[in-house]
Enzyme design. Structure first.
Site, PDB file in Angstrom:
ATOM      1  N   GLU A  16      -1.869  -8.875   3.276  1.00  0.00           N
ATOM      2  CA  GLU A  16      -1.768  -9.464   4.624  1.00  0.00           C
ATOM      3  C   GLU A  16      -3.124  -9.866   5.201  1.00  0.00           C
ATOM      4  OE1 GLU A  16      -1.266  -6.309   3.848  1.00  0.00           O
ATOM      5  OE2 GLU A  16      -1.700  -4.913   5.487  1.00  0.00           O
TER       6      GLU A  16
ATOM      7  N   HIS B 143      -3.778  -4.788   0.243  1.00  0.00           N
ATOM      8  CA  HIS B 143      -3.237  -5.343   1.488  1.00  0.00           C
ATOM      9  C   HIS B 143      -3.309  -6.872   1.478  1.00  0.00           C
ATOM     10  CE1 HIS B 143      -2.706  -1.643   3.829  1.00  0.00           C
ATOM     11  NE2 HIS B 143      -3.696  -1.186   3.084  1.00  0.00           N
TER      12      HIS B 143
ATOM     13  N   CYS C  34       0.836  -1.196   0.000  1.00  0.00           N
ATOM     14  CA  CYS C  34       0.000   0.000   0.000  1.00  0.00           C
ATOM     15  C   CYS C  34       0.876   1.252   0.000  1.00  0.00           C
ATOM     16  CB  CYS C  34      -1.004  -0.041   1.147  1.00  0.00           C
ATOM     17  SG  CYS C  34      -2.427   0.998   0.771  1.00  0.00           S
TER      18      CYS C  34
HETATM   19  N1  GLN Z   1      -1.778   6.872   2.843  1.00  0.00           N
HETATM   20  C1  GLN Z   1      -1.870   6.127   1.619  1.00  0.00           C
HETATM   21  C2  GLN Z   1      -3.211   6.337   0.944  1.00  0.00           C
HETATM   22  O1  GLN Z   1      -4.171   6.735   1.587  1.00  0.00           O
HETATM   23  C3  GLN Z   1      -1.591   4.651   1.856  1.00  0.00           C
HETATM   24  C4  GLN Z   1      -2.615   3.985   2.715  1.00  0.00           C
HETATM   25  C5  GLN Z   1      -2.172   2.660   3.276  1.00  0.00           C
HETATM   26  O2  GLN Z   1      -0.995   2.323   3.264  1.00  0.00           O
HETATM   27  N2  GLN Z   1      -3.091   1.894   3.801  1.00  0.00           N
HETATM   28  O3  GLN Z   1      -3.341   6.089  -0.233  1.00  0.00           O
END
Ligand code: GLN
Length: 540
Positions: free
Chosen positions: A513, A511, A385
């Site tokens: 995970e 994600h 992410c």
């Molecule tokens: N802050 C980034 C976004 O909002 C990544 C978010 C995250 O890693 N969950 O796109």
């Protein structure tokens, strides 16, 4: 309501952080291995509508479900321990209860009545249990109540459970109270009084637990079992020891099996079920405890000192490690320290580098330096992410020469917004529940590392972010070697980036995970641990 669904309510006493969620999840594992269809859920008495707006300092990781619900991290344990799929119905908070009741009142649904905690709020809680029952074809629904008995906040939930038990019949409900047995070293004794008092508190509101699960550092002798049984008004065989496990949380179901918690519950509920076959689980645990190999993987983040902030990532590394008969030694690295001292000294001995998700600009420059170190020194790299966004920024700056390239999250006036906000996110002024959330389908391109790992052209992964890879820079980045290996099926948004001329360099906008399970590691985690292990072996 299905006539056959049985209910288990898990409450906690004496102190918080008892491992109540793990007890519930472990019971789920055991019941599932008895061949039952199990669903687990959590009721959280706090006033937030969901934990999505809470800081990791407050609440650890926010666990995201397939339907996009932002939930308590215990739901991660539930999905991992029972391999079930939870939905937004499975995490009820007081915030949601009150929100619904107030919305109903404003809509005139109470027909002029005085709106009260009882029955209107308790009805809201009971209705949720009925809704969950109808939505799933579960044999057993385990509901964990957050907080500790005696908390003002939790009272409403316990009252609702009391009423619910009466309505569905006591034979269909099993109440489990998880407590702590403190050990007083000076006296060399386990103390049962806090447990007695906690159960007394429960009985005050009309709940008599059927089973007491006692968290204890030491074995529970017969005298103490008898004492707890007598004072808490339960049968002695229903006093179950839940000992500290030595190596991994995945030992918890095996520990609870020693006192046959699953059988006690089955007997109480009149469930017909088989003795659990735990061989595969035991094998998985054994691989975690006694692996043949080891590898050192750095997680470079900004909540590194918190045990729970990157929980699902740590669990996924454990699953992937067990799969490769490898112990993953976590090296927790503070990104800000890298920004101050550089990467070389801190990361020179690690075999793989993982950059987790995150929000806000603290630590981002350190993460960029760590990513550059991984790219240039051919150390296996996995960005998740925010980690994928960091990999894109690093590549834009240091390979494409796009000076001060950045995400508009961190620098609104960057000359090269390689990561930027999607149109639909631009006008938003509120915070809760409006990111790109939950499962969506992506297409994986043939001939990529991602395709090799997944062995599939279509994947489904869970998201939680606002910012995206800016398509205006795609061609330039790709022509310099940052390959886009997966895009979202609906909008063509970049989902995975990778570098071909590198042993393992992958950034995922989603994600992964949240989808790794014991004995079913996520393919990217499995590939990453394998690459890190080969890196270790090549140095030996
Ligand atoms: N802050 C980034 C976004 O909002 C990544 C978010 C995250 O890693 N969950 O796109």
């Amino acid at each position: 309501m299905s006539k056959t669904t049985k209910y288990i309510f898990v409450t906690g006493g004496v102190v918080s952080s008892l491992g109540k969620g793990l007890a519930a999840a472990s019971l789920g594992t055991l019941l599932k291995h008895r061949g039952l269809k199990v669903l687990i859920q959590k009721f959280d008495p706090y006033l937030n509508v969901d934990p999505g707006t809470m800081s990791p300092f407050q609440h650890g990781e926010v666990y995201v479900l397939a339907d996009g619900a932002e939930t308590d991290l215990d739901l991660g344990h539930y999905e991992r321990f029972t391999d079930c799929e939870c939905s937004r119905l499975n995490n009820l908070t007081s915030g949601q209860v009150f929100e619904n009741v107030i919305n109903n009142e404003r809509a005139g649904k109470y027909l002029g009545k005085t709106v009260q905690f009882i029955p209107h709020c308790t009805d809201e809680i009971k209705n949720r249990i009925r809704k969950v029952t109808d939505a799933h074809d579960a044999d057993v629904i385990i509901t964990e109540i957050g907080g500790t008995t005696g908390d003002i906040e939790g009272h409403l939930f316990l009252e609702a459970l009391r009423q619910f038990s009466l309505e569905v019949g006591r034979d269909n409900v099993c109440s489990i109270h998880v407590t702590l047995l403190p050990y007083i070293a000076a006296a060399g004794e386990i103390k049962t009084k806090p447990t007695q008092q906690s159960v007394a508190k429960l009985r005050e509101i009309g709940i008599q637990p059927d089973i007491i699960v006692c968290r204890t550092e030491h074995d529970l002798d017969e005298d103490n079992r008898a004492k707890i049984a007598m004072f808490c008004n339960v049968e002695k065989k229903n006093v179950v020891a839940f000992r500290d496990v030595a190596h991994t949380i995945y030992e918890c179901p095996l520990d609870l099996r020693r006192d046959k918690l699953d059988r006690l519950v089955s007997d109480k509920l009149g469930l017909e079920s088989a003795t659990p076959d735990l061989e595969k689980w035991r094998h998985f645990v054994d691989r975690i405890i006694n692996p043949t190999y080891e590898t050192n993987i750095a997680v470079v983040g900004k909540y590194i000192e918190l045990q729970d902030a990157y929980k699902s990532i740590y669990e996924s590394l454990t699953h992937a490690g067990a799969h490769h008969d490898t112990r993953v030694n976590l090296v927790r690295v503070d990104a800000e320290q890298i920004a101050e001292e550089g990467a070389t000294n801190i990361l020179k001995d690690v075999d793989g580098i993982l950059i987790p998700g995150g929000f806000g600009d603290r630590g981002t420059e350190g993460k960029i330096i760590a990513t550059q170190f991984a790219r240039q020194n051919k150390i296996p790299f996995f960005g998740i992410c925010l980690g994928m966004q960091i990999a894109t920024i690093e590549f834009a700056r240091n390979v494409c020469g796009l000076e001060n390239a950045n995400s508009t999250e961190f620098d609104k006036s960057t000359p090269h917004p390689v990561i930027s906000l999607q149109e639909e996110q631009k006008g938003l002024t509120t915070m809760g529940g409006n990111m790109r959330l939950g499962a969506s389908i992506a297409t994986i391109f043939l001939g990529t590392k991602a395709h090799e790992l997944y062995g599939a052209e279509t994947i489904t992964e869970r998201h939680r972010h606002r910012y995206e890879f800016n398509p205006a820079y795609r061609e330039q980045l790709e022509s310099s070697g940052l390959k886009v290996s997966g895009v979202s099926a609906e909008q063509g948004l970049v989902e995975i980036v990778e570098i071909a001329d590198h042993p393992f360099f992958i950034g995922a906008q989603f994600h992964p995970e949240f989808l790794s399970r014991p004995n079913k590691p996520h393919p990217i985690f499995a590939g990453f641990v394998e690459a890190s292990l080969s890196n270790t072996k090549s140095k030996a």
